[in-house]
Design an enzyme around this catalytic site. Sequence first.
Site, PDB file in Angstrom:
ATOM      1  CD  GLU A   1      -2.358  -2.934   9.004  1.00 54.27           C
ATOM      2  OE1 GLU A   1      -1.948  -1.763   8.834  1.00 54.27           O
ATOM      3  OE2 GLU A   1      -2.994  -3.564   8.162  1.00 54.27           O
TER       4      GLU A   1
ATOM      5  NE  ARG B   1      -6.251  -0.082   0.209  1.00 57.44           N
ATOM      6  CZ  ARG B   1      -6.111  -0.769   1.334  1.00 57.44           C
ATOM      7  NH1 ARG B   1      -5.550  -0.217   2.389  1.00 57.44           N
ATOM      8  NH2 ARG B   1      -6.517  -2.017   1.411  1.00 57.44           N
TER       9      ARG B   1
ATOM     10  CG  ASN C   1      -2.747  -7.273   1.227  1.00 58.64           C
ATOM     11  OD1 ASN C   1      -2.198  -8.341   0.918  1.00 58.64           O
ATOM     12  ND2 ASN C   1      -3.118  -6.988   2.465  1.00 58.64           N
TER      13      ASN C   1
ATOM     14  CG  HIS D   1      -1.956  -1.105   1.098  1.00 62.59           C
ATOM     15  ND1 HIS D   1      -2.456  -1.791   2.175  1.00 62.59           N
ATOM     16  CD2 HIS D   1      -2.562  -1.617  -0.005  1.00 62.59           C
ATOM     17  CE1 HIS D   1      -3.333  -2.688   1.746  1.00 62.59           C
ATOM     18  NE2 HIS D   1      -3.418  -2.600   0.424  1.00 62.59           N
ATOM     19  CB  ALA D   2       1.295   3.733  -2.704  1.00 63.66           C
TER      20      ALA D   2
HETATM   21  O1  0X9 Z   1      -6.526  -3.907   4.289  1.00 68.39           O
HETATM   22  C1  0X9 Z   1      -5.387  -4.352   4.231  1.00 68.39           C
HETATM   23  O2  0X9 Z   1      -4.917  -4.885   3.228  1.00 68.39           O
HETATM   24  C2  0X9 Z   1      -4.478  -4.269   5.454  1.00 68.39           C
HETATM   25  N1  0X9 Z   1      -4.773  -3.101   6.219  1.00 68.39           N
HETATM   26  S1  0X9 Z   1      -4.276  -1.653   5.657  1.00 68.39           S
HETATM   27  O3  0X9 Z   1      -4.772  -0.625   6.490  1.00 68.39           O
HETATM   28  N2  0X9 Z   1      -2.717  -1.573   5.761  1.00 68.39           N
HETATM   29  O4  0X9 Z   1      -4.683  -1.523   4.308  1.00 68.39           O
HETATM   30  C3  0X9 Z   1      -4.682  -5.497   6.310  1.00 68.39           C
HETATM   31  C4  0X9 Z   1      -3.926  -6.669   5.825  1.00 68.39           C
HETATM   32  C5  0X9 Z   1      -4.279  -7.931   6.555  1.00 68.39           C
HETATM   33  N3  0X9 Z   1      -3.646  -9.037   6.000  1.00 68.39           N
HETATM   34  C6  0X9 Z   1      -4.021  -9.845   4.973  1.00 68.39           C
HETATM   35  N4  0X9 Z   1      -5.119 -10.578   5.008  1.00 68.39           N
HETATM   36  N5  0X9 Z   1      -3.219  -9.966   3.970  1.00 68.39           N
HETATM   37 ZN    ZN Z   2      -1.731  -1.660   4.044  1.00 72.20          ZN
END
Ligand code: 0X9
Ligand code: ZN
Length: 501
Positions: free
Chosen positions: A416, A273, A289, A215-216
């Site tokens: 995180e 992001r 992601n 996430h950028a």
């Molecule tokens: O939403 C996400 O991808 C992550 N939170 S973020 O605020 N950094 O965007 C959570 C990632 C949790 N992990 C995975 N299931 N890969």
């Molecule tokens: Zn993230």
Amino acid sequence: MSQSSHGGLCPSEWVPSAGARSMRRGTPAVPRIRAWAAVIGAWTCAAGQPLAALDSPDRVRYDGEMVVRVTIRDSRDLFLVNQVSPDCWSHSPGPADGMGWGTLDYRVGAAGLEAIRASGMAHEILIPDLQAVIDAEAMRLSGGVAGRGWFEDYKTAEQVRAFLEQLAAARPEIARLETVGHSLENREIYALRLSGPLSPGVGLRPIVLINSVQHAREWITVMATSYLAEQLVTLYGTDARTTGILDRYEVVIIPVVNPDGYAFTWTTNRFWRKNRRPNAGGTFGVDNNRNWGFAWGLSNGSSGNGSSETYRGTAAFSEPENAAMRDWTLANPGVVMHLDVHSYGQYILYPWGYSALPTPGVGALQRLAVGMRDAILDSGGVPYLAGPCYQTLYPISGGSLDWYYGARSVLSWTPELRGPGFNPPPEAILPTAREWHEAVMWLAENFCAADVDRSGFLDTDDYDRFVTAFEEGDPAADYDRSGFVDTDDFDAFARAFMEGC
Ligand code: 0X9
Ligand code: ZN
């Protein structure tokens, strides 16, 4: 305006959360004196791209916008904030903690704030003027950081690469820079591979894979993984723990897996992001992601809408960044552990992301997550909440940790890091980086390969499972990773088993 969608990242429904977070604090970490300070001190701005050249005239502005932490009482509150905010920035445990719906951070304008006020929701303004934060940061970064330490401010992908090049050049016997692949806009995704010299006849070492910034906008994660690289390189040979780890593992660090998105946050939109895929319909970006090929495409945990911040793409691994990571991982079957570093919220998450079903082998994931959390606290760091992603944070479909664990049997966590927000002051970089250096050291020292059923403890089930695999010549019994199953594997397993790992 930013190009993010309504609904942001927050789920419309909460699911049961894991237990309350611990508030224990340890003693502050003692700063290390580094023999390689001269090498690192030689870093200059010239090593990267001049920052002024990175600025673009069409920078996205956030005038009049702020970040508000709201306390959600019920589904009506949640509906309202998702209506008035274009972008949810945070996550919090859901109602199963018995404490109500928890707090969430939202980016809002004046009208959004007014609507929140009018609803009677308890709220707190976390960041009153987002544009001022962006301006201050840009001003600081364009002023140059000559004469200051490398970790005293954020760095572009080019600056990080130059830094890793210097590390590798200083210690070629343990560090090598390599190319993992290329992004959609053809930027290099680079990795630093670290390991002590191999003695002849020894099989390949197990690999610990660590990446950041899928996430950028999560800039602090790049600094944390760069710091880990610097510490491992500079302390090998003088610090016994570091030497022990790099003589047992290969550690591979990929600081920027989404280089197009990351560049875009430096030039154009600080809160971008996703990657920079032009989608059908004129929207931009796939959430890397949500693009991994395990339980990909579920609506509970990803979006099929190109304007969404959690857009999953047109197919699993449609994105070159994800495909590059997958292909690298398939070509490196020694990977046993993986960390996909994000921010923010102070969590240590593990599979599953896609489902509340119990995760097979959750014992090892949980034990090691709790161990990292405690290692951070013991070193003077901040409290992190450890738990399975789905229950602790929210459902995620197509996340990295599910692919690594579900498709590759690699123990995988998503930390995180600290916030709040995506612009922690530069003074937060080193404390955050130091606590994650401690966590990774602890992890490497406490991983137990002989716990073959990943229960979190060694018992006769592990023995039985190994022996069965060994007798069948199953590659899972290639304990020393020599490429074949032989008595060396049995000896190595038996030794680890007898010694309790
Ligand atoms: O939403 C996400 O991808 C992550 N939170 S973020 O605020 N950094 O965007 C959570 C990632 C949790 N992990 C995975 N299931 N890969
Ligand atoms: Zn993230």
